[in-house]
Design a protein around this motif. Sequence first.
Motif, PDB file in Angstrom:
ATOM      1  N   ILE A 462     -10.637   2.016   3.879  1.00 33.38           N
ATOM      2  CA  ILE A 462      -9.328   2.962   3.413  1.00 33.38           C
ATOM      3  C   ILE A 462      -8.144   2.486   4.398  1.00 33.38           C
ATOM      4  CG2 ILE A 462      -8.341   5.132   3.623  1.00 33.38           C
ATOM      5  CD1 ILE A 462     -11.069   6.498   2.830  1.00 33.38           C
ATOM      6  N   GLY A 463      -8.323   2.344   5.520  1.00 30.56           N
ATOM      7  CA  GLY A 463      -7.231   1.832   6.464  1.00 30.56           C
ATOM      8  C   GLY A 463      -6.687   0.515   6.276  1.00 30.56           C
ATOM      9  N   GLN A 464      -7.652  -0.349   5.827  1.00 32.62           N
ATOM     10  CA  GLN A 464      -7.479  -1.775   5.467  1.00 32.62           C
ATOM     11  C   GLN A 464      -6.529  -1.564   4.357  1.00 32.62           C
ATOM     12  OE1 GLN A 464     -10.754  -4.411   5.736  1.00 32.62           O
ATOM     13  NE2 GLN A 464     -10.072  -5.153   3.707  1.00 32.62           N
ATOM     14  N   MET A 465      -6.722  -0.842   3.232  1.00 28.86           N
ATOM     15  CA  MET A 465      -6.009  -0.719   1.955  1.00 28.86           C
ATOM     16  C   MET A 465      -4.547  -0.504   2.388  1.00 28.86           C
ATOM     17  SD  MET A 465      -7.889  -1.413  -0.577  1.00 28.86           S
ATOM     18  CE  MET A 465      -8.940  -2.561   0.676  1.00 28.86           C
ATOM     19  N   GLY A 466      -4.554   0.633   3.185  1.00 28.52           N
ATOM     20  CA  GLY A 466      -3.269   1.158   3.648  1.00 28.52           C
ATOM     21  C   GLY A 466      -2.193   0.056   4.219  1.00 28.52           C
ATOM     22  N   ASN A 467      -3.017  -0.692   5.258  1.00 25.84           N
ATOM     23  CA  ASN A 467      -2.439  -1.582   6.125  1.00 25.84           C
ATOM     24  C   ASN A 467      -1.872  -2.951   5.143  1.00 25.84           C
ATOM     25  OD1 ASN A 467      -3.187  -3.510   8.910  1.00 25.84           O
ATOM     26  ND2 ASN A 467      -1.258  -2.971   8.241  1.00 25.84           N
ATOM     27  N   ILE A 468      -2.804  -3.470   4.530  1.00 27.08           N
ATOM     28  CA  ILE A 468      -2.406  -4.587   3.649  1.00 27.08           C
ATOM     29  C   ILE A 468      -1.562  -4.118   2.533  1.00 27.08           C
ATOM     30  CG2 ILE A 468      -3.417  -6.498   2.490  1.00 27.08           C
ATOM     31  CD1 ILE A 468      -5.627  -6.419   4.322  1.00 27.08           C
ATOM     32  N   TRP A 469      -1.688  -3.464   1.853  1.00 27.10           N
ATOM     33  CA  TRP A 469      -0.683  -2.943   0.516  1.00 27.10           C
ATOM     34  C   TRP A 469       0.658  -2.652   1.255  1.00 27.10           C
ATOM     35  CZ3 TRP A 469      -1.479  -3.394  -4.622  1.00 27.10           C
ATOM     36  CH2 TRP A 469      -2.447  -3.505  -5.119  1.00 27.10           C
ATOM     37  N   SER A 470       0.604  -2.331   2.283  1.00 26.83           N
ATOM     38  CA  SER A 470       1.881  -1.698   2.874  1.00 26.83           C
ATOM     39  C   SER A 470       2.580  -3.034   3.473  1.00 26.83           C
ATOM     40  CB  SER A 470       1.711  -0.739   4.138  1.00 26.83           C
ATOM     41  OG  SER A 470       3.191  -0.717   4.594  1.00 26.83           O
ATOM     42  N   GLY A 471       1.818  -3.696   4.288  1.00 27.11           N
ATOM     43  CA  GLY A 471       2.463  -4.730   5.008  1.00 27.11           C
ATOM     44  C   GLY A 471       2.214  -6.169   4.510  1.00 27.11           C
ATOM     45  N   GLY A 472       1.043  -6.679   3.652  1.00 28.95           N
ATOM     46  CA  GLY A 472       0.808  -7.849   3.163  1.00 28.95           C
ATOM     47  C   GLY A 472       1.953  -8.256   2.195  1.00 28.95           C
ATOM     48  N   GLY A 473       2.514  -7.410   1.442  1.00 26.78           N
ATOM     49  CA  GLY A 473       3.556  -7.879   0.607  1.00 26.78           C
ATOM     50  C   GLY A 473       3.951  -7.021  -0.814  1.00 26.78           C
ATOM     51  N   THR A 474       3.780  -5.800  -0.594  1.00 26.77           N
ATOM     52  CA  THR A 474       4.224  -5.150  -1.975  1.00 26.77           C
ATOM     53  C   THR A 474       5.209  -3.720  -1.655  1.00 26.77           C
ATOM     54  OG1 THR A 474       2.162  -3.312  -1.552  1.00 26.77           O
ATOM     55  CG2 THR A 474       1.827  -5.387  -2.816  1.00 26.77           C
ATOM     56  N   LEU A 475       4.981  -3.312  -0.460  1.00 27.40           N
ATOM     57  CA  LEU A 475       5.962  -2.288  -0.102  1.00 27.40           C
ATOM     58  C   LEU A 475       7.079  -2.367   0.882  1.00 27.40           C
ATOM     59  CD1 LEU A 475       3.082   0.828   0.312  1.00 27.40           C
ATOM     60  CD2 LEU A 475       4.300  -0.015  -1.807  1.00 27.40           C
ATOM     61  N   LEU A 501       5.928   3.247  -6.470  1.00 31.17           N
ATOM     62  CA  LEU A 501       5.249   4.462  -7.102  1.00 31.17           C
ATOM     63  C   LEU A 501       4.011   4.093  -7.668  1.00 31.17           C
ATOM     64  CD1 LEU A 501       4.979   7.116  -8.524  1.00 31.17           C
ATOM     65  CD2 LEU A 501       6.451   6.203 -10.468  1.00 31.17           C
ATOM     66  N   PRO A 502       3.852   2.768  -8.463  1.00 29.94           N
ATOM     67  CA  PRO A 502       2.490   2.143  -8.654  1.00 29.94           C
ATOM     68  C   PRO A 502       1.410   1.993  -7.805  1.00 29.94           C
ATOM     69  CG  PRO A 502       4.126   0.958  -9.822  1.00 29.94           C
ATOM     70  CD  PRO A 502       4.722   1.741  -8.884  1.00 29.94           C
ATOM     71  N   VAL A 503       1.853   1.526  -6.490  1.00 31.11           N
ATOM     72  CA  VAL A 503       0.926   1.240  -5.452  1.00 31.11           C
ATOM     73  C   VAL A 503       0.676   2.460  -4.929  1.00 31.11           C
ATOM     74  CG1 VAL A 503       0.916   0.208  -3.168  1.00 31.11           C
ATOM     75  CG2 VAL A 503       1.883  -1.173  -5.029  1.00 31.11           C
ATOM     76  N   MET A 504       1.569   3.423  -4.453  1.00 31.48           N
ATOM     77  CA  MET A 504       1.037   4.675  -3.850  1.00 31.48           C
ATOM     78  C   MET A 504       0.133   5.343  -4.748  1.00 31.48           C
ATOM     79  SD  MET A 504       2.109   4.696  -0.909  1.00 31.48           S
ATOM     80  CE  MET A 504       1.518   6.169  -0.405  1.00 31.48           C
ATOM     81  N   ALA A 505       0.447   5.406  -6.085  1.00 36.99           N
ATOM     82  CA  ALA A 505      -0.505   5.885  -6.910  1.00 36.99           C
ATOM     83  C   ALA A 505      -1.866   5.621  -6.636  1.00 36.99           C
ATOM     84  CB  ALA A 505       0.146   6.045  -8.379  1.00 36.99           C
ATOM     85  N   GLY A 506      -1.977   4.286  -6.746  1.00 42.57           N
ATOM     86  CA  GLY A 506      -3.197   3.663  -6.634  1.00 42.57           C
ATOM     87  C   GLY A 506      -4.052   3.979  -5.155  1.00 42.57           C
ATOM     88  N   LEU A 507      -3.102   4.001  -4.270  1.00 40.65           N
ATOM     89  CA  LEU A 507      -3.890   4.175  -2.816  1.00 40.65           C
ATOM     90  C   LEU A 507      -4.340   5.518  -2.831  1.00 40.65           C
ATOM     91  CD1 LEU A 507      -1.186   2.462  -0.388  1.00 40.65           C
ATOM     92  CD2 LEU A 507      -3.383   1.671  -0.842  1.00 40.65           C
ATOM     93  N   ILE A 508      -3.681   6.413  -3.311  1.00 35.27           N
ATOM     94  CA  ILE A 508      -3.896   8.021  -3.298  1.00 35.27           C
ATOM     95  C   ILE A 508      -5.208   8.166  -4.297  1.00 35.27           C
ATOM     96  CG2 ILE A 508      -3.472  10.269  -4.033  1.00 35.27           C
ATOM     97  CD1 ILE A 508      -0.512   9.745  -3.381  1.00 35.27           C
ATOM     98  N   LEU A 509      -5.276   7.496  -5.335  1.00 33.01           N
ATOM     99  CA  LEU A 509      -6.389   7.568  -6.305  1.00 33.01           C
ATOM    100  C   LEU A 509      -7.684   6.900  -5.635  1.00 33.01           C
ATOM    101  CD1 LEU A 509      -7.743   8.298  -8.922  1.00 33.01           C
ATOM    102  CD2 LEU A 509      -6.741   6.237 -10.021  1.00 33.01           C
ATOM    103  N   SER A 510      -7.625   5.636  -4.986  1.00 37.66           N
ATOM    104  CA  SER A 510      -8.569   4.872  -4.258  1.00 37.66           C
ATOM    105  C   SER A 510      -9.193   5.807  -3.059  1.00 37.66           C
ATOM    106  CB  SER A 510      -8.231   3.686  -3.948  1.00 37.66           C
ATOM    107  OG  SER A 510      -7.301   3.560  -2.791  1.00 37.66           O
TER     108      SER A 510
END
Length: 518
Positions: A462-475, A501-510
Amino acid sequence: MDTQLSAAHWIYLAGIVVILITMALRKNIVVPAVAATMLTAWAFSGSIITGLSSIFNASLVAAQELFNIFLIIALVTAMLGALREMGADRLMVTPFRHVMRAGTSSFVVLAVVTFVISLFFWPTPAVPLVGAVLIPVAIRAGLSPLSVGMVIAIAGQGMALSSDYIIKVAPGISAAAAGVDTDSVADKSLALSLIVGVTALVITYVMQRRTWQKPSPDLLAAWENKADKFGITGSGGDAPEADPGPTGTGVPGGSSVTAGPGRPATGTATMELAAPEAPESPKSLAARTFATIVPTAYLVFIVYLLLGKFTSLVPPLQGGDAAGIVGGIAALLMFAACLTNDKRDFLESSSAHIVDGLVFAFKAMGIVLPIAGFFFIGNGDFSGPIMGLPDDVAGPAFLFDLINVAQSHITPNPIVLAFGVLLVGIVAGLDGSGFSGLPLTGSLAGALGPAVDMDPATLAAIGQMGNIWSGGGTLVAWSSLIAVAGFARVPVLTLARKCFLPVMAGLILSTVFAILVF
């Protein structure tokens, strides 16, 4: 028995807080991490000598734990360099252009190709490769430039990099910090990344579909006229060189748009690129051969991996075997490509590619070592060697002790904990680096998971999702999203805002899925 906190514990906690604040301010966190490491060791031992030596020892211990990751990055990068010399890298994706006839088909092909390439080779080659070969075709087929940028960012920098299932750099760091098995984190990360990615892509499709137009060459010509506006100059030749990240923290899969995406910035040249009959890469027999051999080799490996995991037909791979095979395949393919490119000097060119790969690996990941070293000193398994304690003396577990004290004052709640770790990961990614926060989220997962009867591997994922989706190049706009925006020729701030919006919705759902299922 009550845990007694010492001055070293409070200094370690202060170090974590300072690092999080520094990340939120989009500043480099190496200096705070090194300073906190020294002060923690000094306070615990009472010796400035131990404090000073811990600066070196912390990075050394981290390097010992993570060097396998550096090596596989180097070998894969070396292979791609050899393939690029003959043009095989672009020929690998050329066949997909024939099915990109309309908006929906282009949307799907862009997502699938970007995901697959990024999964095996990271987004570093995926962005310039897709940018040079497939983006012009997608634009001509009616996709809007913003849709193109969103698809590439979500599928590559997000979905593929957040799972990192083949190369396993990210799950390796998370697992080492959490003290769990890498494969366990990798399996959960893959499932969560697919949930986030598919959710984000579906929302993107619904939101952006109304902006698509009928296929027309005029769309491509109009898009090409934006070249000067977004600073893409026609340099021809190779794709942009990889950059360690705008904040100096090392953006895995990141690249800076310092040159044109391998083509002149004129409508005529790109129209030729878009035509399937005249691809930019040379259609030599060697290039076509390697463009077939490379994906076939890794496809066979995937099949073996799946058979070993889900059947008894072949023995399952253990530990780091999978990563080792990926690196071994990359090395052999690189040697074969170098021999094909230059039979006389292939020994020298092979060595040069390996050196280039190692240089890139340390540029992209080297900054993680002192950061990981700080979080490793909070783990009892690593703190002893870092502070030079005898082998028969257990090292202090600063982070675990702090968690034990904190949990006695709060009601354990898996939901609060899961979303808390996700939030920490997102905040840690604000520095524009996809991996620098993984030691923190992994350490928190290992310390907090047992307190709420939750699998630490799940929390680490879960933490890996937040870290990479944020800093890896989407947010965040100061990450490798800059490269995606440059190739798509859209403002990077607009692209980051549209992805939110799309990414945060996906992170919450996951995260909800992880709590209920894992």
